[in-house]
Design a protein around this motif. Structure first.
Motif, short mmCIF file in Angstrom:
data_model
loop_
_atom_site.label_atom_id
_atom_site.label_comp_id
_atom_site.label_asym_id
_atom_site.label_seq_id
_atom_site.Cartn_x
_atom_site.Cartn_y
_atom_site.Cartn_z
N TRP A 75 21.98 34.52 0.88
CA TRP A 75 22.39 33.49 1.84
C TRP A 75 21.66 32.18 1.55
O TRP A 75 22.15 31.09 1.87
CB TRP A 75 22.11 33.95 3.27
CG TRP A 75 20.65 34.02 3.62
CD1 TRP A 75 19.79 35.04 3.40
CD2 TRP A 75 19.88 32.99 4.28
NE1 TRP A 75 18.53 34.74 3.86
CE2 TRP A 75 18.56 33.47 4.41
CE3 TRP A 75 20.18 31.71 4.76
CZ2 TRP A 75 17.55 32.73 5.01
CZ3 TRP A 75 19.17 30.97 5.36
CH2 TRP A 75 17.87 31.48 5.48
N ARG A 76 20.51 32.29 0.90
CA ARG A 76 19.72 31.09 0.61
C ARG A 76 20.39 30.19 -0.43
O ARG A 76 19.92 29.08 -0.68
CB ARG A 76 18.34 31.48 0.12
CG ARG A 76 17.51 32.29 1.11
CD ARG A 76 16.09 32.48 0.59
NE ARG A 76 15.32 33.36 1.45
CZ ARG A 76 15.22 34.68 1.29
NH1 ARG A 76 15.85 35.25 0.27
NH2 ARG A 76 14.49 35.41 2.10
N ALA A 77 21.47 30.66 -1.04
CA ALA A 77 22.15 29.84 -2.05
C ALA A 77 22.71 28.56 -1.46
O ALA A 77 23.02 27.61 -2.20
CB ALA A 77 23.27 30.64 -2.71
N LEU A 78 22.87 28.50 -0.15
CA LEU A 78 23.33 27.26 0.49
C LEU A 78 22.26 26.18 0.44
O LEU A 78 22.58 24.99 0.57
CB LEU A 78 23.68 27.52 1.96
CG LEU A 78 24.98 28.26 2.28
CD1 LEU A 78 25.10 28.44 3.78
CD2 LEU A 78 26.19 27.50 1.73
N PHE A 79 21.01 26.59 0.28
CA PHE A 79 19.88 25.68 0.40
C PHE A 79 19.19 25.51 -0.94
O PHE A 79 18.94 26.50 -1.65
CB PHE A 79 18.86 26.21 1.43
CG PHE A 79 19.44 26.41 2.80
CD1 PHE A 79 19.34 25.41 3.75
CD2 PHE A 79 20.08 27.58 3.14
CE1 PHE A 79 19.86 25.59 5.03
CE2 PHE A 79 20.60 27.78 4.41
CZ PHE A 79 20.49 26.77 5.36
N ARG A 80 18.86 24.27 -1.26
CA ARG A 80 18.07 23.98 -2.45
C ARG A 80 16.95 23.04 -2.06
O ARG A 80 16.88 22.56 -0.92
CB ARG A 80 18.95 23.34 -3.54
CG ARG A 80 20.08 24.25 -4.04
CD ARG A 80 20.81 23.63 -5.21
NE ARG A 80 21.87 24.51 -5.71
CZ ARG A 80 22.51 24.31 -6.84
NH1 ARG A 80 22.22 23.27 -7.61
NH2 ARG A 80 23.46 25.15 -7.23
N GLU B 13 27.52 21.03 9.85
CA GLU B 13 27.66 21.17 8.41
C GLU B 13 28.19 22.55 8.05
O GLU B 13 29.07 22.70 7.19
CB GLU B 13 26.32 20.91 7.71
CG GLU B 13 25.87 19.46 7.78
CD GLU B 13 26.90 18.51 7.23
OE1 GLU B 13 27.27 18.65 6.04
OE2 GLU B 13 27.36 17.64 7.99
N LEU B 14 27.68 23.57 8.72
CA LEU B 14 28.18 24.93 8.48
C LEU B 14 29.63 25.06 8.92
O LEU B 14 30.42 25.77 8.29
CB LEU B 14 27.31 25.94 9.22
CG LEU B 14 25.87 26.09 8.70
CD1 LEU B 14 25.01 26.83 9.70
CD2 LEU B 14 25.86 26.79 7.35
N LEU B 15 30.00 24.37 9.99
CA LEU B 15 31.38 24.38 10.49
C LEU B 15 32.35 23.83 9.45
O LEU B 15 33.53 24.20 9.42
CB LEU B 15 31.46 23.55 11.78
CG LEU B 15 32.83 23.37 12.44
CD1 LEU B 15 33.30 24.68 13.05
CD2 LEU B 15 32.77 22.28 13.51
N LEU C 147 21.14 21.06 2.77
CA LEU C 147 20.09 20.24 3.35
C LEU C 147 20.36 18.75 3.12
O LEU C 147 20.04 17.92 3.97
CB LEU C 147 18.73 20.61 2.76
CG LEU C 147 18.18 21.99 3.14
CD1 LEU C 147 16.85 22.24 2.43
CD2 LEU C 147 18.00 22.12 4.65
N VAL C 148 20.97 18.42 2.00
CA VAL C 148 21.27 17.02 1.71
C VAL C 148 22.37 16.51 2.64
O VAL C 148 22.25 15.42 3.21
CB VAL C 148 21.69 16.85 0.23
CG1 VAL C 148 22.08 15.40 -0.06
CG2 VAL C 148 20.55 17.27 -0.69
#
Length: 249
Positions: A77-82, A148-150, A222-223
């Motif tokens: 799930w962390r692949a959404l975040f860098r 953003e998730l929406l 995050l960006v």
């Protein structure tokens, strides 16, 4: 305009989940994830009193879909975040400024030809105390991550469907996913703008397309969240300043 995305042998540099990297999500898993997105958005309507309690719905908005993604994708799930570095911070600021310019320009045209409604939160903030304003800006951080998730989870789901199941070329699949994923965000703002469909589709929808560029260019939620936060804080902060000047005048 969708940015040109280069094909790379490094799958970790691509968008997650749509092509089986770092893990494949089945159509059933995508459907469950979309239900979690809807449940997170519905949490914003919890009947809680004004004040610090309003942080609860704002936190649940992103938390519910992220927990669902954690259950479906495990640690991936962390692949959404860098990471956020100077380049990412500069990109977020640039997208926020671009979005303000686009919103003002399209908003002016739509107001001239169709008519628009003001965001009631702007007027309300002008009457609030300093503490209430601080709480509003604090609450906006998790809420905007939820927004953003929406948008971006449906974008990845659509990209997976168009590219994998329909066999569309990657660039065409991404273009369609980018355009269609702006609709949930635009329609979610209908109650805010007195159910003005044209305003939500044209003004809010266009703003969403610009904000999504932050994710398309960075592949980092995050960006796009930071760009969204900066955008809203500058708009609401400017409105508070103008409101204060009007009162003094």
């Amino acid at each position: 305009m969708v940015p040109t995305l280069q094909t790379s042998n490094d799958s970790s540099d691509d968008f997650p989940f749509y092509n089986g990297q770092p893990i494949a999500l089945s159509p059933l898993a995508w459907g469950m994830l979309m239900l979690a997105v809807v449940a997170g958005f519905a949490a914003l309507s919890l009947p809680l009193p004004a004040g610090p309690a309003r942080l609860i719905p704002a936190l649940l908005f992103p938390l519910i879909p992220l927990l669902a993604l954690r259950a479906l994708a495990g640690p991936h799930w962390r692949a959404l975040f860098r990471r956020l570095g100077p380049r990412e911070l500069a990109l977020a600021l640039g997208i926020a400024l671009l979005n303000i310019a686009v919103t003002v320009a399209i908003g002016w045209v739509v107001s001239r030809w169709i008519g628009t409604h003001a965001n009631p939160a702007v007027e309300a903030l002008g009457r609030e105390s300093g503490g209430a304003r601080a709480l509003f800006f604090l609450q906006s951080i998790p809420q905007l991550l939820g927004e953003e998730l929406l948008t971006l989870l449906p974008l990845l789901a659509l990209l997976s469907w168009f590219s994998g199941h329909l066999g569309l070329p990657r660039r065409r699949a991404l273009l369609l996913a980018w355009l269609l994923s702006a609709l949930p965000f635009a329609l979610a703002h209908l109650p805010t703008y007195q159910w003005n469909l044209a305003q939500c589709l044209l003004v809010i929808g266009s703003a969403r397309l610009v904000l999504s560029l932050a994710y398309l260019l960075s592949k980092n939620i995050l960006v796009s969240t930071l760009a969204h936060v900066l955008n809203d804080w500058m708009l609401f902060g400017g409105a508070i300043v103008l409101s204060g000047l009007a009162v003094r005048g």
